[in-house]
Structure formats: C-alpha cells, structure tokens
Motif scaffolding. Structure first.
Motif, short mmCIF file in Angstrom:
data_model
loop_
_atom_site.label_atom_id
_atom_site.label_comp_id
_atom_site.label_asym_id
_atom_site.label_seq_id
_atom_site.Cartn_x
_atom_site.Cartn_y
_atom_site.Cartn_z
N ALA A 188 0.68 -0.80 0.00
CA ALA A 188 -0.49 -0.08 0.20
C ALA A 188 0.83 1.17 -0.33
O ALA A 188 0.59 1.88 -0.79
CB ALA A 188 -0.97 -0.10 0.78
N VAL A 189 1.71 0.92 0.53
CA VAL A 189 2.75 2.71 1.29
C VAL A 189 3.18 2.59 -0.11
O VAL A 189 3.79 3.43 -0.89
CB VAL A 189 4.32 2.64 1.80
N TRP A 190 3.49 1.79 -1.19
CA TRP A 190 4.70 1.84 -2.27
C TRP A 190 3.84 2.41 -3.54
O TRP A 190 4.30 2.31 -4.51
CB TRP A 190 4.87 0.28 -2.90
N GLN A 191 2.86 1.51 -3.14
CA GLN A 191 1.04 2.10 -4.54
C GLN A 191 0.42 3.48 -4.31
O GLN A 191 0.18 4.05 -4.83
CB GLN A 191 0.52 0.93 -4.35
N VAL A 192 0.13 3.92 -3.26
CA VAL A 192 -0.84 4.79 -2.76
C VAL A 192 0.01 5.98 -2.70
O VAL A 192 1.00 6.27 -1.62
CB VAL A 192 -1.53 4.65 -1.71
N GLU A 193 -0.36 6.96 -3.75
CA GLU A 193 0.74 8.17 -3.65
C GLU A 193 -0.05 9.29 -3.17
O GLU A 193 -0.50 10.07 -3.24
CB GLU A 193 0.83 8.44 -5.01
N SER A 194 -0.10 8.73 -1.41
CA SER A 194 -0.96 10.11 -0.39
C SER A 194 0.59 9.98 0.85
O SER A 194 0.45 9.01 1.62
CB SER A 194 -2.04 9.45 0.12
N VAL A 195 0.35 11.36 0.75
CA VAL A 195 1.26 11.55 2.35
C VAL A 195 1.11 10.90 3.76
O VAL A 195 1.11 10.07 4.12
CB VAL A 195 2.01 12.78 2.17
#
Length: 231
Positions: A153-160
């Motif tokens: 999720a961290v790798w793919q989701v572009e949200s801080v």
C-alpha cells in the motif's frame, strides 16, 4: 519514537546540531533508569529478586557458546532477527527520503518514523492477547502477511497521509515479532544457554540494522528511493 519528533523540530532551525544535546539527555535518562532498576546487581541477584532460581551452570562460558553454536534453531532465529531488524530499521531510516522524494512531502515528513516506532511500542503491548489467542507460532505468519500488504500500500498509494498511517500500522504488526522470538528462544533453549543464545540472536539483529539500510542506500543510489519497499 521521541528522537524523530525532536530531530524534525531542530532540522528547521539554523543550529540543527543542538539536537544531539537532546539525544544525550535522553541517553542520560535511560542510564539513570537502568541504574535505578538493576542497582548494579548481577544476573543471579536479579533473578532472585523476582522469585526465580539463579542460573546454574557448571560449564565455562566458552563451552556454553560451543553448545549454542551447535544448535541449528539458534542460527535460524538469528537469521530471522537479521532480516526482521534490518527491515524495521530500513523503513524507519529511509521512509522520510521516500516520502519527500516520491510523495513530495514537506518538512513534517520527519514525523513519520515516530509513527513507525510508536506503532512498534503499541503493538508489543496491545497485540499480546491476540498473539496468545492465535498462538505465537501461527501469529507470526499473520503479522508478516499484514506487513506485506501494508508495504504494498505504501509503495503504490500516492498519498502522504495514507503512507504515514500505513507505516504506523506496519510498526504495530512488526512490534510483537521480536519479543515472540526471544520468548520462544527462552522456551526451547536449556536454561544455562538462554542468555548466550538470545545474545547471539540479538547480535545478528543489530547486524541486520547495519547491513539493510546500507544495502538499501546502495541500491537506491542506482535505481532511486522507489526501490525501498520492493526491497
């Protein structure tokens, strides 16, 4: 957990190097707490104080370590500690660079590691009943799968914000693994080999903390920090 909070504040002022005075203060507090807790007592005295029989051993230190090194399970747990601590420290040390470079996070990105290490602290306490319910052997696989999903999720989701929340939950699920492992070691090792065996396992964890961030940095220098989470 505290150090990233403090460091982020100091990174935004001209005399940022003063942050090391705070770190020294924290270390002094830790030293005082250790002295207060153990009062310079040896292992036998500490065991007796909490109602345990003092460790008995008729063999020398060298003989005990020879027996430790002959046990395959100790080396398997040392390998697990090497990877586990390496992953934990790599995320904690490189996540700020990842968020700033790929998610265009601002100066407050420095707070994200506090979420990771706060999660580690919380997970080791809050997940105790769940670990006991599922069973310490099986629950490790549950935690690993949860961490893998959150890593993706961290790798793919572009949200801080989403990345920061996921990193905190990664800390929660990573947290119980090391205590479970050391507890397991205490249950399967002969009583006179527990301190030596756990010491060997923990030392490989420290080695992982040194090796994995270095390898991550070496790969990132060629491929970019985006390689952090696949690694």
């Amino acid at each position: 957990m505290i150090s990233p909070l403090v460091s982020t504040q100091f990174s935004q002022i001209s005399r940022w190097s003063f942050v090391y005075l705070v770190h020294l203060g924290l270390l002094l507090v830790t030293l005082v707490m250790q002295i207060f807790a153990f009062k310079f007592q040896g292992q036998a005295d500490c065991a007796r104080a909490i109602g345990l029989p003092p460790p008995q051993s008729e063999s020398s230190l060298l003989q005990r370590y020879k027996r430790v090194f002959c046990m395959r399970v100790v080396h398997l747990m040392a390998l697990f500690a090497f990877v586990y601590v390496g992953v934990e420290v790599s995320i904690g040390s490189w996540i700020v660079t990842f968020v700033i470079n790929l998610r265009h996070g601002g100066p407050n990105s420095g707070y994200i590691p506090s979420g990771l290490f706060g999660g580690l602290m919380l997970g080791r306490v809050a997940l105790l009943p769940f670990s006991k319910l599922v069973g310490e052997r099986r629950v490790i696989f549950v935690y690993i799968l949860a961490v893998l999903g959150l890593e993706l999720a961290v790798w793919q989701v572009e949200s801080v914000v989403a990345d920061a929340v996921c990193v905190a939950f990664i800390g929660i699920f990573l947290g119980p693994m090391f205590p479970i492992m050391t507890n397991h070691a205490g249950g399967i090792l002969p009583p006179d080999l527990i301190s030596g065996g756990v010491g060997w396992i923990a030392s490989w964890g420290a080695a992982g903390a040194a090796v994995f961030p270095f390898v991550t940095g070496a790969i990132a220098s060629k491929t970019g920090i985006k390689s952090l989470f696949p690694l």
